[in-house]
Design an enzyme around this catalytic site. Structure first.
Site, PDB file in Angstrom:
ATOM      1  CG  ASP A 185      -1.956  -1.126   1.174  1.00  0.00           C
ATOM      2  OD1 ASP A 185      -2.289  -1.578   0.062  1.00  0.00           O
ATOM      3  OD2 ASP A 185      -2.394  -1.571   2.243  1.00  0.00           O
ATOM      4  CB  ALA A 186       4.143   2.058   0.292  1.00  0.00           C
TER       5      ALA A 186
END
Length: 285
Positions: free
Chosen positions: A230-231
């Site tokens: 999620d980055a």
């Protein structure tokens, strides 16, 4: 029928004369620029641009344009950071899903209505819940079971995706973490919708996290997938207001509306070559 265009995108170290160099190149070939956007990042001294040119204004095709523009790209030190795309070639996508169908329903509806111009070649699910709606739209559905041997399952997914050579692999609430090798193979093409306004509340059950924290805004984030959970580079985000009276169920319901909009918007921008990635940031024209 939309006018056929060639879309040129690139980034390079900033300096004087970049716009003049590109404009002169296109003008000398008879190119008719119908859309142009520019941005310079003062922190990195990096220049970004996106140019749309009428295809019928040039005496050669997209392949010849690429060959000729390569010299311009090299002169601007953008050798590996440029693209020329032909809008006459319809974009292809494969969608990965799990049980929740709101994002898939929305995308299929937009494609069916002509609002989103993309050829969805296949939908791959780790459950069979969404098989019927997919096939009702005339799109093949492939069920891949994820058991203890996730490596074998992801290898099957990789093979199913590779057949179609998609411009976009859309994780429409797929709920599985891609292995690093797939993140590398699909870099710049794998697009995820995360049901949180990243970087807050990463990972699982973000609405429960948000409710526990007592937030007044919830949101969704469309981003490129990288090996860092999620980055990846963020394409688009949006939020909706909530209050103390909203339950977790209310947050989930409201969040689904935002997820659908943000995923469709981010996918459209990606397919139109409006997203330029630089490091872990994006410029969206």
């Amino acid at each position: 029928m939309p006018e056929r265009r060639y879309v040129i995108t690139f980034g390079c170290p900033d300096r004087t004369g970049i716009i003049a160099r590109v404009a002169s190149f296109l003008a000398d070939a008879g190119g008719w620029i119908v859309e142009a956007a520019y941005h310079t990042d003062p922190d990195t001294n990096w220049f970004f641009t996106r140019q749309e040119v009428r295809a019928d204004s040039l005496p050669f095709d997209a392949d010849e344009l690429r060959a000729r523009f390569a010299e311009v790209a090299a002169s601007l030190s953008a050798e590996s950071n440029w693209q020329v795309e032909d809008t006459g070639v319809r974009r292809r996508a494969v969608i990965l899903v799990s049980r929740e169908g709101h994002c898939l329903y929305d995308l299929l509806g937009r494609v069916a209505s002509g609002e989103l111009d993309v050829d969805v070649r296949a939908v791959i699910g780790n459950h069979e819940n969404l098989a019927d709606i997919t096939r009702a739209h005339g799109i093949p559905f492939h069920h891949v079971r994820f058991t203890e041997d996730k490596g074998a399952a992801f290898d099957q997914v990789r093979k199913l995706v590779a057949v179609h050579q998609p411009h976009a692999i859309v994780l429409a609430r797929f709920m599985q973490i891609l292995p690093p090798e797939l993140c590398t193979e699909w870099a710049g093409r794998a697009i995820n919708i995360h049901h949180s306004f990243l970087p807050s509340f990463v990972g699982a059950r973000p609405y429960h996290q948000a409710h526990h924290r007592g937030v007044k805004l919830i949101g969704a984030t469309c981003h490129y997938v990288t090996a860092d959970l999620d980055a990846g580079p963020i394409i688009e985000q949006d939020v909706i207001r909530v209050d103390h009276g909203d339950s977790v169920h209310d947050l989930v319901r409201k969040g689904r509306d935002i997820e659908k909009i943000i995923l469709a918007r981010g996918l459209r921008w990606h397919l139109e070559n409006r997203v330029l990635v630089h490091g872990n940031r994006t410029v969206v024209f």
